[in-house]
Design a protein around this motif. Structure first.
Motif, PDB file in Angstrom:
ATOM      1  N   ARG A   1       0.890  -1.052   0.087  1.00 42.21           N
ATOM      2  CA  ARG A   1       0.069  -0.063  -0.074  1.00 42.21           C
ATOM      3  C   ARG A   1       0.851   1.418   0.033  1.00 42.21           C
ATOM      4  O   ARG A   1       0.541   2.190  -0.712  1.00 42.21           O
ATOM      5  CB  ARG A   1      -0.975  -0.032   1.157  1.00 42.21           C
ATOM      6  N   GLU A   2       2.001   1.273   0.749  1.00 42.35           N
ATOM      7  CA  GLU A   2       2.609   2.618   0.989  1.00 42.35           C
ATOM      8  C   GLU A   2       4.049   2.284   1.676  1.00 42.35           C
ATOM      9  O   GLU A   2       4.261   1.090   2.303  1.00 42.35           O
ATOM     10  CB  GLU A   2       1.958   3.593   1.774  1.00 42.35           C
ATOM     11  N   ASP A   3       4.831   3.070   1.556  1.00 46.50           N
ATOM     12  CA  ASP A   3       6.140   2.839   2.183  1.00 46.50           C
ATOM     13  C   ASP A   3       6.302   4.115   3.075  1.00 46.50           C
ATOM     14  O   ASP A   3       5.900   5.306   2.939  1.00 46.50           O
ATOM     15  CB  ASP A   3       7.223   3.207   1.201  1.00 46.50           C
ATOM     16  N   LEU A   4       6.682   3.672   4.330  1.00 41.74           N
ATOM     17  CA  LEU A   4       6.877   4.566   5.600  1.00 41.74           C
ATOM     18  C   LEU A   4       8.426   4.806   5.408  1.00 41.74           C
ATOM     19  O   LEU A   4       9.130   3.969   5.636  1.00 41.74           O
ATOM     20  CB  LEU A   4       6.424   4.103   6.702  1.00 41.74           C
ATOM     21  N   TYR A   5       9.063   6.145   5.079  1.00 44.41           N
ATOM     22  CA  TYR A   5      10.423   6.218   4.784  1.00 44.41           C
ATOM     23  C   TYR A   5      10.862   7.434   5.562  1.00 44.41           C
ATOM     24  O   TYR A   5      10.475   8.549   5.769  1.00 44.41           O
ATOM     25  CB  TYR A   5      10.278   6.948   3.255  1.00 44.41           C
ATOM     26  N   VAL A   6      11.751   7.145   6.572  1.00 39.43           N
ATOM     27  CA  VAL A   6      12.246   7.797   7.550  1.00 39.43           C
ATOM     28  C   VAL A   6      13.783   8.433   7.541  1.00 39.43           C
ATOM     29  O   VAL A   6      14.703   7.157   7.279  1.00 39.43           O
ATOM     30  CB  VAL A   6      11.937   7.313   8.897  1.00 39.43           C
ATOM     31  N   VAL A   7      13.962   9.590   7.365  1.00 43.10           N
ATOM     32  CA  VAL A   7      15.504   9.987   7.191  1.00 43.10           C
ATOM     33  C   VAL A   7      15.894  10.896   8.482  1.00 43.10           C
ATOM     34  O   VAL A   7      15.434  11.646   8.966  1.00 43.10           O
ATOM     35  CB  VAL A   7      15.666  10.726   5.828  1.00 43.10           C
ATOM     36  N   TYR A   8      17.122  10.477   8.893  1.00 43.75           N
ATOM     37  CA  TYR A   8      17.852  11.156   9.976  1.00 43.75           C
ATOM     38  C   TYR A   8      18.683  12.489   9.144  1.00 43.75           C
ATOM     39  O   TYR A   8      19.535  12.147   8.654  1.00 43.75           O
ATOM     40  CB  TYR A   8      18.503  10.405  10.952  1.00 43.75           C
ATOM     41  N   ALA A   9      17.892  13.682   9.158  1.00 43.17           N
ATOM     42  CA  ALA A   9      18.532  14.911   8.365  1.00 43.17           C
ATOM     43  C   ALA A   9      19.715  15.407   8.970  1.00 43.17           C
ATOM     44  O   ALA A   9      20.168  16.423   8.437  1.00 43.17           O
ATOM     45  CB  ALA A   9      17.408  15.656   7.871  1.00 43.17           C
ATOM     46  N   GLY A  10      19.919  14.962  10.243  1.00 43.27           N
ATOM     47  CA  GLY A  10      20.916  15.900  11.039  1.00 43.27           C
ATOM     48  C   GLY A  10      20.498  16.643  12.178  1.00 43.27           C
ATOM     49  O   GLY A  10      19.174  16.334  12.675  1.00 43.27           O
ATOM     50  N   ARG A  11      21.237  17.323  12.921  1.00 37.49           N
ATOM     51  CA  ARG A  11      20.916  17.975  14.285  1.00 37.49           C
ATOM     52  C   ARG A  11      20.455  19.292  13.770  1.00 37.49           C
ATOM     53  O   ARG A  11      21.219  20.014  13.015  1.00 37.49           O
ATOM     54  CB  ARG A  11      21.904  17.883  15.072  1.00 37.49           C
ATOM     55  N   SER A  12      19.407  19.814  14.527  1.00 36.95           N
ATOM     56  CA  SER A  12      18.964  21.194  14.448  1.00 36.95           C
ATOM     57  C   SER A  12      20.046  22.102  15.002  1.00 36.95           C
ATOM     58  O   SER A  12      20.777  21.856  16.110  1.00 36.95           O
ATOM     59  CB  SER A  12      17.880  21.314  15.408  1.00 36.95           C
ATOM     60  N   PRO A  13      20.366  23.136  14.214  1.00 43.99           N
ATOM     61  CA  PRO A  13      21.444  24.069  14.678  1.00 43.99           C
ATOM     62  C   PRO A  13      20.970  24.984  15.868  1.00 43.99           C
ATOM     63  O   PRO A  13      21.743  25.567  16.486  1.00 43.99           O
ATOM     64  CB  PRO A  13      21.694  25.234  13.519  1.00 43.99           C
ATOM     65  N   ASP A  14      19.594  25.079  15.950  1.00 45.81           N
ATOM     66  CA  ASP A  14      19.341  25.691  17.489  1.00 45.81           C
ATOM     67  C   ASP A  14      19.371  25.077  18.734  1.00 45.81           C
ATOM     68  O   ASP A  14      19.737  25.640  19.646  1.00 45.81           O
ATOM     69  CB  ASP A  14      17.784  26.114  17.111  1.00 45.81           C
ATOM     70  N   ASN A  15      19.014  23.660  18.730  1.00 42.28           N
ATOM     71  CA  ASN A  15      18.900  23.182  20.072  1.00 42.28           C
ATOM     72  C   ASN A  15      19.573  21.736  20.005  1.00 42.28           C
ATOM     73  O   ASN A  15      19.551  20.813  20.932  1.00 42.28           O
ATOM     74  CB  ASN A  15      17.586  22.856  20.518  1.00 42.28           C
ATOM     75  N   ASP A  16      20.285  21.466  18.686  1.00 37.91           N
ATOM     76  CA  ASP A  16      21.089  19.999  18.582  1.00 37.91           C
ATOM     77  C   ASP A  16      20.299  18.951  18.461  1.00 37.91           C
ATOM     78  O   ASP A  16      20.713  17.661  18.846  1.00 37.91           O
ATOM     79  CB  ASP A  16      22.078  20.076  19.778  1.00 37.91           C
ATOM     80  N   GLN A  17      19.017  19.013  18.539  1.00 41.04           N
ATOM     81  CA  GLN A  17      18.086  17.724  18.617  1.00 41.04           C
ATOM     82  C   GLN A  17      17.959  17.251  17.228  1.00 41.04           C
ATOM     83  O   GLN A  17      18.171  18.041  16.172  1.00 41.04           O
ATOM     84  CB  GLN A  17      16.512  18.255  19.027  1.00 41.04           C
ATOM     85  N   PRO A  18      17.711  15.836  17.113  1.00 41.11           N
ATOM     86  CA  PRO A  18      17.702  15.304  15.752  1.00 41.11           C
ATOM     87  C   PRO A  18      16.792  15.514  14.871  1.00 41.11           C
ATOM     88  O   PRO A  18      15.513  15.926  15.384  1.00 41.11           O
ATOM     89  CB  PRO A  18      17.865  13.712  15.933  1.00 41.11           C
ATOM     90  N   ILE A  19      16.852  15.946  13.562  1.00 44.18           N
ATOM     91  CA  ILE A  19      15.589  16.365  12.664  1.00 44.18           C
ATOM     92  C   ILE A  19      15.529  15.123  11.750  1.00 44.18           C
ATOM     93  O   ILE A  19      16.260  14.574  11.439  1.00 44.18           O
ATOM     94  CB  ILE A  19      16.185  17.533  11.834  1.00 44.18           C
ATOM     95  N   ILE A  20      14.160  14.737  11.752  1.00 43.35           N
ATOM     96  CA  ILE A  20      13.851  13.544  11.188  1.00 43.35           C
ATOM     97  C   ILE A  20      12.853  14.115  10.061  1.00 43.35           C
ATOM     98  O   ILE A  20      11.921  14.781  10.157  1.00 43.35           O
ATOM     99  CB  ILE A  20      12.815  12.709  12.187  1.00 43.35           C
ATOM    100  N   HIS A  21      13.007  13.584   8.694  1.00 48.58           N
ATOM    101  CA  HIS A  21      12.132  13.772   7.752  1.00 48.58           C
ATOM    102  C   HIS A  21      11.424  12.607   7.222  1.00 48.58           C
ATOM    103  O   HIS A  21      11.985  11.795   7.176  1.00 48.58           O
ATOM    104  CB  HIS A  21      13.141  14.268   6.522  1.00 48.58           C
ATOM    105  N   ILE A  22      10.039  12.895   7.603  1.00 52.24           N
ATOM    106  CA  ILE A  22       9.275  11.524   7.184  1.00 52.24           C
ATOM    107  C   ILE A  22       8.469  11.714   5.932  1.00 52.24           C
ATOM    108  O   ILE A  22       7.799  12.751   5.720  1.00 52.24           O
ATOM    109  CB  ILE A  22       8.106  11.330   8.408  1.00 52.24           C
TER     110      ILE A  22
END
Lengths: 685, 169
Positions: A604-625
Motif C-alpha cells: 500500500r505504501e512506504d513509510l520512509y524515515v530519514v535522519y536529516a542531521g541535528r538542529s542548529p538551534d537546539n542540537d536535537q535530531p531532525i527527522i524527515h518523514i
C-alpha cells in the motif's frame, strides 16, 4: 600483480589490433586459416582483459597501496565485501570493467558461432574487435588503473612509493545494491554492442534476409533485460540511499541509462515487423546503431563532467575521446548505409492503418519522441551556455511535464498493440478485443475518483493500467480456453501450455504486465506526503495512519565509520508495526558522511524515515518523514519484467506440434477442408 | 435485431460511464494552504549547490544552499507575495539557473518546443512512410498477395509461424 595486469592489457591491445587487421585480410582473401586466426585472436583479447580485471581485484583485496587507483578508492578498514565495487568506483576501473563485461559478450559470441555463418562472422569479429580496441586504448594509454605512485626525489629521480593506507570508498557506494547495480547497467550498455556489430556486419556484407535479426534477438533481449534491471536497481539505490524520498530525479546519469533503453525497446518491437513482414529494414538498422551510440554517449555524459550530476562518481577529461569515438561510429554507420541502402528495400506494404504494423510504428514514434525529449532536456543546459552564454537548469518538473503524457500514450499502446492483427484488424475484432477492457478501465477510473485519485495523470494511469491488464488477461484466457476445449485439461495447465508454446509472445505480455505495475507504482507519487520534525526521546509525530515515537538517539561504531542513530517506533493505530533506525554515518578514511534511510514497505505504501542531521538551534535530531504510496509496485514490476524476459528467452516447448500440425493431412468436415492448427489468435507475436 | 439492441445498450452504458468519468474530472480541487504553497513554489526552483535537484527535494548532508534558500522561500511566502513574484525575486538574486524549467523566452524556448517538434516531425515521417507503403504496391508483392489469397489466413499464419520456428536459433 600490477605488472601482470598492465602487460595483459597491452597484449590485449596488440591482439585486438591483429584481430582487426587479420580479419580485414581474411574477408578480402577468404582464407579460412586467416579467418580462424583472427577469431582466435579476438578470443585471446577477451581472456587477457579478464586476467587484467582479476589482477586489479586482487590488488584491491590485498590492499596494495602502491597503486594509485587502489589508494584513491579503498582503505584497510574497508570490508572485503566492498572491495569489489571499488573496482568501478573511479574512472580507470570502470573503463576496465566495461572492457571486461564486453569481453564476456564477445567471447560468448565468437565461441557460439565459431563454426557457423562463415560469411557474416568475420565482419562481426572485426567490428567487435574495433570497439574493444577503443576501450583498450583508454585502458592502456589514457586511463590505466595500474599506475604506480611516484615521487620525484633529488636530481629529478622518480622513486615508487607505497602509501600506508588508502582514502577509502565513497560512502554512496558502500551499499549492497552497489555491488549489483553497476554491473547490471554496464552489462546492458555493453550488451547492445552485439546487435550493433551484427547489424553493421550484415549491412557491410550485404548478408541476405532477416537472419541477423534472428541471430541477435536473444542477445538484444539479454542486454535489454540487464539494462532494465540496472535502471530499476539504480532507482532503488537512489531511493534507499540518497534520502530525498524519491527514486527518479531525471539526473543526467539516470537519463543516460534510460535513453538507450527506450531506443532498445523500440528496436525489440520493430524487428518483429521485419521478421514477419520484411518491413522497416532501414529503420531497424538505424535503431540499433542509435541505441549503441546512446550507450557510448551515456558513458560520455557520466564520465566527462559535461553536465552536473549527483551520480557522476568518476569525472575526468576523457570526454573528447568518447565524442571522437562516437563520430567514428556514426561515420562508419552512415557510410555503410549509403553504400548498401539498395539492399534494404521493403518486401511488403502497409495494408491498413488499423493493424499491428501501424501500432508498432506509433509505438516507435512515441519511444523515439520520449528519447528526444530526454536527450534535449539533458544537454540543453550545455547548449544554452554555448549559444547564449547563460547557465540554465533543467530539473525534474520539466521532464515530468513532458514525459508523463508520453508515458501514458505508451501505456495505452502497450494494451492496444498486441491485440491488433497483422495486416488489418476488422471493426468487429476491435469491438470484441477492446470492448470489455475499455469498460473495465473506465469503471476502475469511476471507482478511483471518489477514493481520492483526483490527479488527472494518476487517474488516467489507473484507467489505462486496468485497460491494459484486462486486454492482456483476455488474451491469456481466450487462448487457454481454446486449449482446454481441445485437450480437456484444466484451465491452469492449459494456461501454462499456452504460454510455453509461444514463449516470445506470452513472455512479452508478462513484460507488459510488469510495465503496468511500474506505472501503477509511479502513479502513487500524486499522493506523497512528507513532514520534517525535531524529535527527542518520547516525541511523537503522525503522518497518514502512522504514529512515530522517538525511543532513543545514540551513537554506534561500525567497521570503518561512526554512526548517529535514531530509534523510532512506528505504530499504525494502536499496533506497533516496526522499529526504524535511520542513521547518518561518518566514514573515517575520507571524512565523508552518508545517510541510511529506514523504510517500512508494504504494497500500500512506504513509510520512509530519514535522519536529516541535528538542529542548529537546539542540537536535537531532525527527522524527515515521507509516506510514499505504491512504491513497492515499481520493484515488483521490475521483477515481473525480468521474469517475462526470461520466459521470452526460453525456447518454445512444443515446436514439434506446429510441424506436425502443418504436415498433418487435412480432415474433411461437411465437405470443407479443415486444418488442425496450433492456437495462435493473431500470428505468433 | 436482438444483437443490435444489446450492442447499442452496451455502447450506451460505455458512453454513460465515460461521461461520468470526464465530468468528475471537472470538479475543482481545494485551494492549497501556505505550507503546500511553499512546496509548490519550491518545485519551480533548483537548489544552487550544484546537485541538480529541485530545491524542496535537496537534502544533501551539509548542503550549504538548500536550508538558507528554503528559509528565504518561507519568508517570501509569509509576506503573501504571489508565486510568480516569489520566483521572480529568486531569479533576480540567483539568475535564470535557479529555475527548474528553462525560461520560456529566446533560445531557451527551444527546450520546451523540441519534444513537440520531434513529435510533429516524427508524425510527418511516419505519415510519409505509410503513404509511400500504400502508394505503390510492388509487382512482386502483388503477385504474392494473389498467391496468398488462394490460401486461408489460418493456413498462411501457420506457414509463417512454421517458417519462423524453423529459422529461429
Amino acid at each position: 600483480m600490477d605488472l601482470f595486469g598492465s602487460f595483459a592489457l597491452l597484449l590485449a591491445f596488440v591482439c585486438a589490433l591483429y584481430a582487426i587487421v587479420g580479419g580485414i585480410f581474411a574477408v578480402r582473401t577468404r582464407n579460412p586459416l586467416l579467418v580462424k586466426s583472427a577469431r582466435n585472436s579476438g578470443m585471446a583479447v577477451c581472456i587477457l582483459i579478464m586476467m587484467a580485471t582479476v589482477s586489479l581485484v586482487y590488488l584491491f583485496v590485498t590492499d596494495n597501496f602502491a597503486i594509485a587507483y587502489v589508494v584513491q578508492h579503498s582503505s584497510r578498514a574497508l570490508p572485503t565485501f566492498f572491495k569489489f565495487p571499488a573496482l568501478w568506483a573511479g574512472q580507470e576501473g570502470s573503463l576496465l570493467f566495461w572492457s571486461f563485461l564486453l569481453s564476456i559478450y564477445v567471447f560468448s559470441v565468437l565461441w557460439t558461432y565459431r563454426s557457423k555463418h562463415p560469411e557474416l562472422m568475420p565482419f562481426v569479429g572485426i567490428i567487435l574487435a574495433s570497439v574493444q580496441l577503443f576501450f583498450l586504448i583508454m585502458n592502456n594509454f589514457i586511463a590505466s588503473p595500474f599506475k604506480l605512485i611516484g615521487q620525484t626525489g633529488p636530481g629529478g629521480v622518480i622513486s615508487w612509493i607505497t602509501q600506508p593506507d588508502g582514502h577509502g570508498l565513497t560512502p554512496l557506494l558502500q551499499y549492497p545494491e552497489m555491488i549489483i547495480h553497476p554491473p547490471m547497467l554496464y552489462s546492458g550498455y555493453t550488451g547492445f554492442t552485439i546487435p550493433f556489430a551484427f547489424a553493421l556486419a550484415a549491412l557491410i556484407g550485404r548478408y541476405p534476409g532477416e537472419k541477423w535479426i534472428h541471430l541477435t534477438r536473444r542477445w538484444t533481449m539479454i542486454a535489454w533485460c540487464f539494462q532494465s534491471v540496472g535502471i530499476l536497481l539504480g532507482a532503488h539505490w537512489a531511493y534507499a540511499v540518497l534520502g530525498w524520498g524519491g527514486y527518479w530525479g531525471w539526473d543526467p546519469v539516470e537519463n543516460a541509462s534510460l535513453m538507450p533503453w527506450l531506443t532498445g525497446t523500440a528496436f525489440l518491437h520493430s524487428v518483429m515487423m521485419q521478421e514477419k513482414r520484411g518491413m522497416m529494414k532501414v529503420w531497424n538498422f538505424w535503431l540499433v546503431f542509435i541505441t549503441f551510440m546512446l550507450c557510448i554517449f551515456g558513458t560520455t555524459l557520466t564520465r566527462s563532467g559535461m553536465v552536473n550530476s549527483v551520480h557522476a562518481f568518476a569525472q575526468s577529461d576523457i570526454g573528447p575521446w568518447f565524442l571522437g569515438f562516437l563520430g567514428v561510429i556514426f561515420a562508419a554507420c552512415l557510410l555503410a548505409f549509403l553504400k548498401n541502402r539498395d539492399y534494404l528495400k521493403s518486401d511488403n506494404q502497409l495494408d491498413s492503418l488499423v493493424s499491428r504494423e501501424s501500432s508498432f510504428l506509433f509505438n516507435n514514434l512515441i519511444l523515439l519522441v520520449a528519447c528526444v525529449a530526454i536527450l534535449s532536456g539533458t544537454i540543453f543546459p550545455v547548449l544554452s551556455e554555448w549559444f547564449t552564454g547563460q547557465k540554465i537548469s533543467v530539473g525534474a518538473p520539466f521532464f515530468n511535464k513532458i514525459n508523463i503524457p508520453i508515458g501514458l500514450m505508451l501505456l495505452f499502446l502497450t494494451g492496444v498493440g498486441p491485440l491488433l492483427a497483422w495486416r488489418r484488424t476488422s471493426l468487429e475484432s476491435l469491438k470484441k478485443n477492446f470492448g470489455w477492457p475499455l469498460l473495465g478501465g473506465i469503471v476502475a477510473g469511476a471507482i478511483a475518483w471518489p477514493l481520492g485519485w483526483t490527479d488527472l495523470f494518476s487517474l488516467t494511469c489507473v484507467v489505462l493500467s486496468v485497460f491494459v491488464t484486462l486486454t492482456i488477461a483476455s488474451e491469456f484466457i481466450r487462448g487457454a480456453m481454446v486449449i482446454r476445449a481441445r485437450s480437456g485439461e484444466n484451465f491452469f495447465s492449459s494456461l501454462i501450455q499456452l504460454t510455453l508454446r509461444n514463449t516470445r509472445r506470452y513472455g512479452g505480455y508478462v513484460v507488459h504486465i510488469g510495465i503496468v505495475l511500474v506505472f501503477v507504482g509511479i502513479s502513487g507519487q500524486a499522493f506523497n506526503q512528507d513532514k520534517q520534525v525535531e524529535m527527542t526521546t518520547g516525541t511523537k509525530a503522525t503522518i497518514g495512519n502512522y504514529t512515530l515515537v522517538c525511543q532513543a538517539f545514540d551513537s554506534t561504531q561500525g567497521p570503518n565509520y561512526t554512526s548517529e542513530r535514531v530509534s523510532i517506533e512506528a505504530d499504525r493505530g494502536t499496533q506497533q508495526v516496526m522499529m526504524l533506525y535511520p542513521e547518518k554515518r561518518f566514514y573515517d578514511a575520507n571524512q565523508e558522511s552518508g545517510t541510511m534511510v529506514a523504510i517500512y514497505s508494504t504494497l500500500r505504501e512506504d513509510l520512509y524515515v530519514v535522519y536529516a542531521g541535528r538542529s542548529p538551534d537546539n542540537d536535537q535530531p531532525i527527522i524527515h518523514i515521507y509516506l510514499n504510496p505504491l512504491v513497492k509496485w515499481i520493484w515488483l514490476g521490475g521483477v515481473v519484467v525480468v521474469l517475462g524476459t526470461l520466459l521470452a528467452l526460453m525456447p518454445n516447448r512444443a515446436p514439434v506440434l506446429a510441424i506436425q500440425a502443418a504436415s498433418q493431412p487435412v480432415t474433411t468436415l461437411g465437405g470443407q477442408q479443415v486444418i488442425q492448427a496450433p492456437v495462435h489468435s493473431h500470428g505468433s507475436d | 435485431m436482438a444483437a443490435t439492441k444489446s450492442n447499442s445498450k452496451a455502447w450506451l452504458s460505455y458512453a454513460a460511464v465515460t461521461f461520468l468519468a470526464v465530468a468528475s474530472l471537472l470538479v475543482p480541487r481545494a485551494n492549497a494552504d501556505h505550507s503546500d504553497r511553499a512546496k509548490v513554489v519550491g518545485l519551480r526552483l533548483m537548489c544552487m549547490c550544484g546537485c541538480n535537484q529541485v530545491l524542496i527535494q535537496c537534502n544533501h548532508i551539509n548542503c550549504p544552499s538548500s536550508a538558507p534558500m528554503l528559509k528565504e522561500l518561507e519568508a517570501h511566502i509569509s509576506t503573501g507575495q504571489a508565486d510568480d513574484l516569489v520566483v521572480q525575486d529568486f531569479v533576480q538574486e540567483y539568475g535564470d539557473q535557479v529555475l527548474s524549467s528553462p525560461p520560456n523566452k529566446g533560445f531557451n524556448r527551444l527546450a520546451v518546443l523540441l519534444p513537440g517538434i520531434a513529435f510533429v516531425v516524427g508524425l510527418g515521417l511516419v505519415s510519409l512512410v505509410i503513404m509511400q507503403w500504400r502508394k505503390q504496391i510492388p509487382v512482386a508483392a502483388q503477385a504474392r498477395r494473389e498467391l496468398q489469397s488462394k490460401f486461408s489466413p489460418d493456413a498462411m499464419a501457420r506457414a509463417r509461424d512454421l517458417a519462423n520456428r524453423e529459422t529461429e536459433d
